[in-house]
Scaffold this motif. Structure first.
Motif, PDB file in Angstrom:
ATOM      1  N   ASP A 202      29.727  -8.718   9.907  1.00 48.89           N
ATOM      2  CA  ASP A 202      30.008 -10.133   9.675  1.00 48.89           C
ATOM      3  C   ASP A 202      29.254 -10.970  10.697  1.00 48.89           C
ATOM      4  N   ASP A 203      28.655 -12.034  10.205  1.00 49.11           N
ATOM      5  CA  ASP A 203      27.863 -12.910  11.071  1.00 49.11           C
ATOM      6  C   ASP A 203      28.826 -13.834  11.819  1.00 49.11           C
ATOM      7  N   PRO A 229      14.368  -9.860   7.907  1.00 54.85           N
ATOM      8  CA  PRO A 229      15.267 -10.452   6.904  1.00 54.85           C
ATOM      9  C   PRO A 229      15.857  -9.396   5.975  1.00 54.85           C
ATOM     10  N   THR A 230      17.140  -9.582   5.619  1.00 56.87           N
ATOM     11  CA  THR A 230      17.771  -8.610   4.701  1.00 56.87           C
ATOM     12  C   THR A 230      17.330  -8.849   3.260  1.00 56.87           C
ATOM     13  N   ASP A 232      18.723 -11.302   1.611  1.00 53.15           N
ATOM     14  CA  ASP A 232      19.886 -11.963   1.001  1.00 53.15           C
ATOM     15  C   ASP A 232      19.920 -13.467   1.259  1.00 53.15           C
ATOM     16  N   SER A 236      19.802 -14.494   6.969  1.00 52.31           N
ATOM     17  CA  SER A 236      20.435 -13.171   6.917  1.00 52.31           C
ATOM     18  C   SER A 236      19.451 -12.121   7.449  1.00 52.31           C
ATOM     19  N   TYR A 237      19.797 -11.533   8.588  1.00 52.47           N
ATOM     20  CA  TYR A 237      18.888 -10.619   9.285  1.00 52.47           C
ATOM     21  C   TYR A 237      19.542  -9.295   9.652  1.00 52.47           C
TER      22      TYR A 237
END
Ligand SMILES: O=C(O)C(=O)C[C@]1(C(=O)O)C=C[C@@H](O)C=C1
Length: 308
Positions: A202-203, A229-230, A232, A236-237
């Motif tokens: 969770d960010d 980057p993911t 997403d 989002s990384y």
């Protein structure tokens, strides 16, 4: 004899790295990094050699993403290869005739100053490897006038070297790694590196600091951190970490398990000898006997021992 896949064709820096890492191995050239790693995943090769990072360009995105998302593999060795670029063309070509250059994107980045200074206005088109570009140029029908790559690629594909050592810096190094299917780790040597990829469960504010603290409180020195980057969405990384030491060592093992605990999704990529053989600096109180002594002390306290 082991068979190792690499970023081909013959004449790439990657092949030079493979020859140094495993001179006896049979070599399997592949069209790109993913194909080389897939050859290991599907059993066609016993291992692979791929570029991981460059001292000027940074991480090789294709390799970093394959390690994060593809079927897991283990890094078992690394090599630092000095890279020196040449401008290669078909015999008879003159410098002023060069309008279109073909090369690997990493080579393009490392030779920008030369291109802007000597061949301003030239269009640079990206190839899957430097030697692949040289091979293409050798074809008289090729739409490209020159390739940028290792001098050896010029020799292999019968090209003329119009300029040598054209990199923006003359001390550039690419770090290559040898990978194997998951299995036994190389033994600790006292001069090792460990690699891993952490995804965030969770960010939240301080998430990266929490991960970094797992290393810092145990005196584990990081040698590379990179965010990717993911896919997403913006913001989002996930993170690649390299640190000094071997997972078999208490402080490194505890840091990695701490990272596993807080990230919720950690992929361990391996512990392997450092190419530069620089011994790990161990801060006071973080050697294996210190951890063993502290664990013993904790056990005694839990058992109700009387303290002096
Ligand atoms: O194209 C090659 O010859 C490679 O081995 C790949 C590669 C890279 O991916 O960075 C390796 C070293 C140089 O930095 C340029 C290209």
């Amino acid at each position: 004899m082991s068979k190792l896949a690499y970023l081909g064709p013959e004449g790439t820096f990657c092949e030079a790295a493979l020859r140094e890492l495993a001179p006896e191995a049979e070599r399997l050239p592949c069209a790109n990094v993913r194909a080389a790693l897939d050859a290991v995943r599907n059993g066609e090769a016993d291992g692979a050699v791929v570029p991981l990072e460059n001292s000027l360009e940074g991480g090789i995105a294709q390799t970093l993403d394959e390690f994060a998302w593809g079927k897991p593999l283990l890094i078992v060795a690394e090599l630092l290869l000095p890279v020196e670029f040449s401008l290669l063309a078909r015999p008879g070509t003159e410098m002023r005739q060069i309008k279109r250059i073909f090369t690997h994107p990493a080579a393009h980045t490392q030779c920008r100053d030369f291109i802007d200074r000597e061949i301003p206005g030239a269009v640079v088109v990206h190839a899957s490897s430097t030697a692949g570009a040289a091979q293409e140029i050798a074809n008289p029908e090729s739409p490209y006038d020159a390739a940028i790559g290792p001098a050896i690629a010029g020799e292999i594909y019968d090209l003329t070297e119009l300029a040598s050592d054209i990199g923006d810096r003359n001390d550039t190094v690419t770090r290559f790694v040898r990978v194997a299917p998951p299995g036994e780790l190389p033994e600790p040597t006292g001069a090792d590196r460990s690699s891993m990829v952490a995804f965030l469960r969770d960010d939240h504010a301080g998430a990266l600091l929490e991960m970094l603290s797992e290393f810092s409180v145990r005196g584990v020195n990081l040698t590379r951190i990179e965010s990717r980057p993911t896919g997403d969405g913006i913001g989002s990384y996930f993170f690649h970490f390299d640190c000094e030491g071997h997972i078999a060592e208490a402080r490194v093992g505890e840091a990695i398990s701490g990272l596993h605990r807080i990230s919720g999704d950690l992929r361990f990529l391996g512990s392997y000898p450092r190419a530069d053989k620089v011994p790990t600096q161990i801060k006071r109180g973080t050697a294996d006997p210190d951890f063993a002594e502290a664990a013993g002390w904790l056990g005694r306290m839990r058992a109700g021992a009387v303290q002096r």
